[in-house]
Design a protein around this motif. Structure first.
Motif, PDB file in Angstrom:
ATOM      1  N   LEU A  69       0.853  -1.185   0.000  1.00  0.00           N
ATOM      2  CA  LEU A  69       0.000   0.000   0.000  1.00  0.00           C
ATOM      3  C   LEU A  69       0.891   1.239   0.000  1.00  0.00           C
ATOM      4  O   LEU A  69       1.809   1.350   0.809  1.00  0.00           O
ATOM      5  CB  LEU A  69      -0.910   0.035   1.236  1.00  0.00           C
ATOM      6  CG  LEU A  69      -1.875  -1.134   1.441  1.00  0.00           C
ATOM      7  CD1 LEU A  69      -2.624  -0.972   2.768  1.00  0.00           C
ATOM      8  CD2 LEU A  69      -2.869  -1.220   0.274  1.00  0.00           C
ATOM      9  N   VAL A  70       0.612   2.154  -0.901  1.00  0.00           N
ATOM     10  CA  VAL A  70       1.369   3.410  -0.991  1.00  0.00           C
ATOM     11  C   VAL A  70       0.359   4.553  -1.006  1.00  0.00           C
ATOM     12  O   VAL A  70      -0.653   4.492  -1.715  1.00  0.00           O
ATOM     13  CB  VAL A  70       2.249   3.459  -2.253  1.00  0.00           C
ATOM     14  CG1 VAL A  70       3.030   4.773  -2.299  1.00  0.00           C
ATOM     15  CG2 VAL A  70       3.195   2.271  -2.300  1.00  0.00           C
ATOM     16  N   LEU A  83      -7.372   7.665  16.272  1.00  0.00           N
ATOM     17  CA  LEU A  83      -7.504   6.550  15.329  1.00  0.00           C
ATOM     18  C   LEU A  83      -6.355   5.558  15.484  1.00  0.00           C
ATOM     19  O   LEU A  83      -6.559   4.335  15.430  1.00  0.00           O
ATOM     20  CB  LEU A  83      -7.542   7.085  13.897  1.00  0.00           C
ATOM     21  CG  LEU A  83      -8.756   7.954  13.540  1.00  0.00           C
ATOM     22  CD1 LEU A  83      -8.530   8.656  12.208  1.00  0.00           C
ATOM     23  CD2 LEU A  83     -10.027   7.109  13.486  1.00  0.00           C
ATOM     24  N   ALA A  84      -5.155   6.071  15.683  1.00  0.00           N
ATOM     25  CA  ALA A  84      -3.991   5.191  15.848  1.00  0.00           C
ATOM     26  C   ALA A  84      -4.129   4.342  17.107  1.00  0.00           C
ATOM     27  O   ALA A  84      -3.720   3.168  17.129  1.00  0.00           O
ATOM     28  CB  ALA A  84      -2.713   6.017  15.899  1.00  0.00           C
ATOM     29  N   ALA A  85      -4.721   4.927  18.147  1.00  0.00           N
ATOM     30  CA  ALA A  85      -4.890   4.186  19.404  1.00  0.00           C
ATOM     31  C   ALA A  85      -5.841   3.003  19.236  1.00  0.00           C
ATOM     32  O   ALA A  85      -5.781   2.041  20.008  1.00  0.00           O
ATOM     33  CB  ALA A  85      -5.395   5.122  20.494  1.00  0.00           C
ATOM     34  N   GLY A  86      -6.694   3.060  18.229  1.00  0.00           N
ATOM     35  CA  GLY A  86      -7.646   1.975  18.008  1.00  0.00           C
ATOM     36  C   GLY A  86      -7.180   0.920  17.028  1.00  0.00           C
ATOM     37  O   GLY A  86      -7.932  -0.019  16.716  1.00  0.00           O
ATOM     38  N   LEU A  87      -5.951   1.030  16.523  1.00  0.00           N
ATOM     39  CA  LEU A  87      -5.438   0.028  15.592  1.00  0.00           C
ATOM     40  C   LEU A  87      -5.100  -1.270  16.320  1.00  0.00           C
ATOM     41  O   LEU A  87      -4.882  -1.269  17.533  1.00  0.00           O
ATOM     42  CB  LEU A  87      -4.184   0.569  14.893  1.00  0.00           C
ATOM     43  CG  LEU A  87      -4.391   1.741  13.928  1.00  0.00           C
ATOM     44  CD1 LEU A  87      -3.054   2.270  13.437  1.00  0.00           C
ATOM     45  CD2 LEU A  87      -5.274   1.323  12.746  1.00  0.00           C
ATOM     46  N   PRO A  88      -5.045  -2.369  15.597  1.00  0.00           N
ATOM     47  CA  PRO A  88      -4.726  -3.649  16.242  1.00  0.00           C
ATOM     48  C   PRO A  88      -3.399  -3.579  16.992  1.00  0.00           C
ATOM     49  O   PRO A  88      -2.462  -2.878  16.581  1.00  0.00           O
ATOM     50  CB  PRO A  88      -4.644  -4.627  15.059  1.00  0.00           C
ATOM     51  CG  PRO A  88      -5.490  -3.999  13.990  1.00  0.00           C
ATOM     52  CD  PRO A  88      -5.336  -2.532  14.156  1.00  0.00           C
ATOM     53  N   VAL A 101      -1.741   6.849   9.502  1.00  0.00           N
ATOM     54  CA  VAL A 101      -2.772   5.978  10.075  1.00  0.00           C
ATOM     55  C   VAL A 101      -3.763   5.516   9.008  1.00  0.00           C
ATOM     56  O   VAL A 101      -4.376   4.441   9.129  1.00  0.00           O
ATOM     57  CB  VAL A 101      -3.496   6.707  11.228  1.00  0.00           C
ATOM     58  CG1 VAL A 101      -4.346   7.860  10.706  1.00  0.00           C
ATOM     59  CG2 VAL A 101      -4.357   5.748  12.026  1.00  0.00           C
ATOM     60  N   LEU A 102      -3.917   6.299   7.930  1.00  0.00           N
ATOM     61  CA  LEU A 102      -4.870   5.938   6.883  1.00  0.00           C
ATOM     62  C   LEU A 102      -4.503   4.615   6.212  1.00  0.00           C
ATOM     63  O   LEU A 102      -5.387   3.833   5.830  1.00  0.00           O
ATOM     64  CB  LEU A 102      -4.941   7.048   5.832  1.00  0.00           C
ATOM     65  CG  LEU A 102      -5.449   8.410   6.312  1.00  0.00           C
ATOM     66  CD1 LEU A 102      -5.305   9.442   5.202  1.00  0.00           C
ATOM     67  CD2 LEU A 102      -6.891   8.314   6.780  1.00  0.00           C
ATOM     68  N   ARG A 107      -6.115  -0.997   5.425  1.00  0.00           N
ATOM     69  CA  ARG A 107      -5.780  -2.428   5.489  1.00  0.00           C
ATOM     70  C   ARG A 107      -6.792  -3.170   6.362  1.00  0.00           C
ATOM     71  O   ARG A 107      -7.190  -4.298   6.051  1.00  0.00           O
ATOM     72  CB  ARG A 107      -4.366  -2.599   6.045  1.00  0.00           C
ATOM     73  CG  ARG A 107      -3.999  -4.042   6.350  1.00  0.00           C
ATOM     74  CD  ARG A 107      -2.538  -4.147   6.758  1.00  0.00           C
ATOM     75  NE  ARG A 107      -1.674  -4.202   5.574  1.00  0.00           N
ATOM     76  CZ  ARG A 107      -0.348  -4.200   5.622  1.00  0.00           C
ATOM     77  NH1 ARG A 107       0.274  -4.086   6.786  1.00  0.00           N
ATOM     78  NH2 ARG A 107       0.367  -4.282   4.513  1.00  0.00           N
ATOM     79  N   ARG A 108      -7.231  -2.529   7.449  1.00  0.00           N
ATOM     80  CA  ARG A 108      -8.165  -3.187   8.378  1.00  0.00           C
ATOM     81  C   ARG A 108      -9.617  -3.108   7.902  1.00  0.00           C
ATOM     82  O   ARG A 108     -10.371  -4.093   7.990  1.00  0.00           O
ATOM     83  CB  ARG A 108      -8.049  -2.543   9.756  1.00  0.00           C
ATOM     84  CG  ARG A 108      -8.896  -3.225  10.844  1.00  0.00           C
ATOM     85  CD  ARG A 108      -8.901  -2.417  12.134  1.00  0.00           C
ATOM     86  NE  ARG A 108      -9.639  -1.160  11.984  1.00  0.00           N
ATOM     87  CZ  ARG A 108      -9.690  -0.217  12.921  1.00  0.00           C
ATOM     88  NH1 ARG A 108      -9.020  -0.385  14.069  1.00  0.00           N
ATOM     89  NH2 ARG A 108     -10.375   0.886  12.716  1.00  0.00           N
TER      90      ARG A 108
END
Length: 729
Positions: A69-70, A83-88, A101-102, A107-108
Motif C-alpha cells: 500500500l502506498v 484513530l492510531a490508538a484503536g489500531l490492532p 494511520v490511513l 488495510r483493516r
C-alpha cells in the motif's frame, strides 16, 4: 499531489518520470518544503510537501512495511492519534505523520476506512495486491483532487493545470456548462448538482466519497462514506441542550484545527464567525484583517482590530488603498492559480492577505478561517427575509423552491406568473418538474453545500496553497452541520435566525458587542463602491487589454457578445455602483482562462510576483481614524479654483410632497438619495454649482468650509456626477 496510472495490466514507461516531474513542478507552490516520487508497475506518484506535522520525519509517499500500500495525501487528519490508538495491537507507525494511520485503517477496514476520520484531505492510495487505485476527499471537499482518464490511462492532481502537462489531456473550456451554472448567473434557484471543473473531460473526485479504479479492467466504482444530512429536525434536545452541544462541538473543532507543529494564524474579520474561532483557539494566533475601501466603510476592519484587542491577539491591518489596481499580468497570474471564472474581489484580497503573511510572518504555515458559518448556521436568513422576519424567510425560501421548479417546467410554471394567488399546488409543479422532493428548507442547505465546494473551499484552497499556507475551516465539521440539521422546526426561529445558535453559544466567550454585531459580507455594504471602482479600472486599463485578450479565443467569439461587454464596462466606468462588476468579470475570466489554457504559463512557483501589500499599524482606532482613512481612501485632489457643474447625464429631482429628499438621477435612473436633514451642506452645494463660478466662490456664498464637502466632491468627480468646466471645454 500528482500522478499517472495505466489501465490494462501494463506498466508505466520511462517517459512517465518526466511527466511526473513536470506535473509536480506545476504544483510546487503547494508544497515548498520537499518533493518526492514513487513509481511501481502501472502507477507513478509525485508529491510536494508543506510540512505542518512531523516536519522532519513525516515525508510522503507513505507505505506499509511490505510496500503493498502506498499513499499520498494533501491535508490533515485531525483525530489521527485517536484513530492510531484503536489500531490492532502491534501495529507500528513508522513516522509521526498524521496521514500514516490511513494506510492501516484501509488495510483493516477496506472502503470503510474513512468512516471515523475527521479532517480535511484528498488522498491517492495505490493498492498493489488488488491492482486498485483509490481516490478520496473529505466531507466538504476542502481539499481538491482532479483527474482525466481515457481507456488507456488516468492522470490526476490537486490542481487542473498540472493535468495539462499530459499531452493527451484535452484543454477545452466547458463554455455551455459554465455559462449556465447558477453561481455564474446568480439565478435565485436551488442548485445541488455536482460541482463543475469548468473544463471539458476534467473530473473532480466527489466530496465525501471514495472512488476506486481497477487498473486491470478500467472499471470505476464510487463509495459514499458520508451523506449530507436530511434536515429533518430529528433532535429531541431542548433549546439549551442544542446551544450547549453546538458550543462544545465548535470548541472541539477549533482545537482540532489548531493541530500543528508550526505556527498558526487567523484571518479575522469584524464578524462573529472568525471572532468565535479566535476566542476558542488555545494557540492565541496572530490575526490578520483586510483594510480596504469597503472594509473601512462598513467598519469590518475596525471591528477586526477591536476584537483582536478584546481577545489579546496581535492584529495586522493589511492595506489595500483605493488607488491600488491589480495589473493585467497580475490578474492573469491570479486567475491561473485559482482556475475558476468565479475569481473576484473577495478571493483576490484573500490571496493578497496570504502573500502578506508569507512575506511578513513566514513561520505561519496554517491559517484559521471563519468560513462556512454563514452557509450552515443561518447567516443568510435575514437577507433572504428581505427585511422581514422568520416567516418571511420561510416564505421566500419556498418561493425559491417554486422558481427552481418553474425553471425545469416553464409551461406549468407559468401559473405562478399570472396571479398573486396561484391556482395550482406547488407539489404538482414539483412532481411534474421531476425535481428533488425534499423540503425547500433542506434544499437551501444542499444548495449551500454545493456553493461551499464550488466557490468557498475552491478559492480558499488555491489562494492559501499558492503561498505555501494551509487554510483550516473549523465550521466545516460534519458534526456541526449534522447538529444544525437536527434542530426541530419549532426551534429554528430562535436558533437558526441570524445565526442565533452561534451567537448564544458565544455568550460568556465573546463580548456582547462582538456577539450582537450584524453580519457584514466581506466587501459589500457601505464603501462597496471603492471595490467596484478598483475592479472596473482593472478591466479598463491599457485600453481594455484584459477584454481584448478574453474576447479573442474561439469559444469567446462563439458565446460572448463583445460589443455589449465593452458597453457594460463603459457604463461601469461612469458609475461603478450601477451593477455588480463581478458578473462582467466572470465572463471575462472565462475568456482569459481559454487563452491561458491554450498557451500554458510557466510554473507559478517561478513566476515574478507583484509587490507584497503593506500594513497600517493601528494601536487605537479612534485616535487614528483620520490617519487610517487617509491611508485607505486615496481620493483625487480637489481643485477649489476649478469651475464645477453637474454632468449632462445627471439631474437633481425631488417629490412635490417632500422637498427635503432629493434624488440624483444618472442617465434616467435613480442612483443616489440625498437627505437635506442629514447632509444640508452637500445638497446645497449640488444645487448651487452653476458651471460659472469657482468651487471656492460657491462655498463662500453658501458659507460652507471646504472640509465639510471635500470627500464628497472627490467621490462625485470620480463617479462622473460632477464635471470640471475645463474638461468640458
Amino acid at each position: 499531489m500528482a500522478g499517472v496510472a495505466v489501465f490494462g495490466g501494463g506498466s508505466l514507461g520511462g517517459e512517465a518520470d518526466d511527466l511526473l516531474r513536470r506535473m509536480a513542478g506545476v504544483v510546487a507552490h503547494r508544497g515548498p518544503d520537499a518533493e518526492a516520487f514513487h513509481r511501481s508497475g502501472p502507477v507513478g506518484l509525485g508529491f510536494v510537501r508543506l510540512s505542518l506535522v512531523d516536519p522532519v520525519g513525516g515525508g510522503q509517499p507513505l507505505s506499509t512495511d511490505d510496500g503493498s500500500l502506498v499513499l499520498i495525501a494533501n491535508g490533515e487528519i485531525y483525530n489521527h492519534r485517536e484513530l492510531a490508538a484503536g489500531l490492532p495491537q502491534g501495529t507500528r507507525l513508522r513516522t509521526g505523520s498524521d496521514c500514516e494511520v490511513l494506510l492501516h485503517l484501509y488495510r483493516r477496514d477496506g472502503l470503510n476506512f474513512l468512516d471515523r476520520v475527521r479532517g480535511m484531505f484528498s488522498l491517492i492510495l495505490w493498492d498493489r495486491d488488488r491492482n486498485r487505485l483509490v481516490f478520496a476527499r473529505d466531507r466538504f471537499g476542502i481539499k481538491p483532487l482532479f483527474y482525466h482518464r481515457d481507456d488507456q490511462r488516468i492522470v490526476f492532481s490537486s490542481e487542473i493545470k498540472a493535468l495539462f502537462q499530459d499531452a493527451a489531456t484535452p484543454r477545452r473550456i466547458d463554455w455551455a456548462g459554465a455559462l449556465s451554472d447558477q453561481l455564474m448567473t446568480g439565478a435565485m434557484v436551488f442548485d445541488d448538482s455536482a460541482p463543475r471543473t469548468w473544463y471539458e473531460e476534467i473530473e473532480l473526485a466527489p466530496a465525501g466519497c471514495i472512488v476506486t479504479f481497477d487498473l486491470g479492467s478500467g472499471e470505476t466504482h464510487t463509495h459514499r462514506y458520508w451523506d449530507f444530512p436530511d434536515f429533518d429536525g430529528a433532535s429531541t434536545g431542548s433549546e439549551t441542550d442544542l446551544i450547549r452541544s453546538y458550543g462544545e462541538t465548535l470548541a472541539a473543532s477549533v482545537e482540532e484545527c489548531g493541530m500543528a507543529d508550526v505556527e498558526i494564524g487567523l484571518f479575522l474579520s469584524g464578524g462573529i464567525d472568525s471572532a468565535a474561532v479566535g476566542a476558542l483557539s488555545s494557540v492565541k494566533p496572530r490575526s490578520f484583517t483586510a483594510l480596504n475601501g469597503s472594509t473601512f466603510g462598513n467598519a469590518d476592519a475596525e471591528y477586526g482590530h477591536r476584537i483582536a484587542g478584546w481577545l489579546g491577539l496581535r492584529n495586522d491591518q493589511i492595506l489595500f488603498d483605493t488607488s491600488a489596481v491589480p495589473g493585467v499580468e497580475e490578474w492573469k497570474q491570479f486567475l491561473w492559480l485559482l482556475e475558476t471564472p468565479l475569481a473576484g474581489p473577495e478571493s483576490f484580497y484573500k490571496y493578497e492577505m496570504y502573500r502578506y503573511v508569507g512575506a511578513h510572518a513566514p513561520e505561519i504555515k496554517a491559517m484559521l478561517l471563519g468560513g462556512g458559518a454563514d452557509e450552515f448556521n443561518g447567516g443568510y436568513s435575514m437577507s433572504f427575509a428581505g427585511g422581514g422576519d422568520w416567516s418571511d424567510f420561510v416564505a421566500n425560501v419556498n418561493r425559491m423552491g417554486i422558481r427552481s421548479d418553474q425553471q425545469r417546467r416553464p409551461d406549468l410554471g407559468a401559473w405562478w406568473d399570472q396571479s398573486d394567488l396561484p391556482l395550482v399546488r406547488p407539489s404538482a409543479l414539483r412532481e411534474a418538474a421531476g425535481g428533488d422532493r425534499r423540503d425547500p428548507y433542506e434544499m437551501l442547505y444542499r444548495w449551500k453545500y454545493r456553493d461551499v465546494q464550488q466557490y468557498n473551499c475552491w478559492h480558499e484552497d488555491r489562494s492559501a496553497a499558492g503561498n505555501g499556507i494551509e487554510a483550516r475551516v473549523p465550521f466545516l465539521d460534519h458534526r456541526l452541520v449534522e447538529l444544525i440539521a437536527a434542530v426541530p422546526e419549532q426551534l429554528r426561529p430562535s436558533l437558526i435566525w441570524d445565526k442565533q445558535i452561534l451567537r448564544r453559544a458565544m455568550v460568556g466567550v465573546l463580548p456582547e458587542e462582538a456577539i450582537a454585531r450584524p453580519k457584514i459580507p466581506f466587501f459589500y455594504g457601505d464603501g462597496v463602491q471603492h471595490t467596484y471602482r478598483t475592479f472596473t479600472r482593472m478591466l479598463a486599463q491599457q485600453g481594455d487589454r484584459l477584454l481584448d485578450e478574453a474576447l479573442s479565443g474561439p469559444g469567446a467569439r462563439q458565446y460572448l457578445d463583445a460589443d455589449n461587454i465593452r458597453a457594460t464596462l463603459r457604463g461601469l466606468e461612469q458609475d461603478p455602483t450601477a451593477g455588480h462588476v463581478e458578473f462582467l468579470l466572470r465572463v471575462v475570466n472565462l475568456g482569459l482562462m481559454e487563452q491561458l489554457t491554450a498557451d500554458l504559463p510557466g510554473p507559478l512557483a517561478q513566476a515574478t510576483k507583484a509587490p507584497v501589500p503593506a500594513s497600517v499599524r493601528v494601536t487605537d482606532w479612534d485616535a487614528q481614524a483620520e490617519e487610517i482613512e487617509a491611508a485607505v481612501l486615496r481620493r483625487p485632489p480637489v481643485d477649489f479654483e476649478d469651475v464645477l457643474a453637474l454632468d449632462d447625464s445627471v439631474m437633481l429631482l425631488h417629490s412635490p410632497d417632500d422637498t427635503t429628499t432629493w434624488f440624483v438621477i444618472v442617465n434616467g435612473t435613480v442612483e443616489f438619495v440625498v437627505d437635506e436633514t442629514d447632509t444640508p451642506e452637500w445638497l446645497g452645494l449640488l444645487r448651487a454649482l452653476d458651471g460659472v463660478r469657482s468651487l471656492d466662490k460657491v462655498l463662500e456664498t453658501l458659507g460652507h468650509p471646504r472640509e465639510t464637502v471635500e470627500p464628497l466632491i472627490a467621490d462625485a468627480l470620480e463617479l462622473g456626477i460632477l464635471t470640471s468646466a475645463s474638461e468640458v471645454q
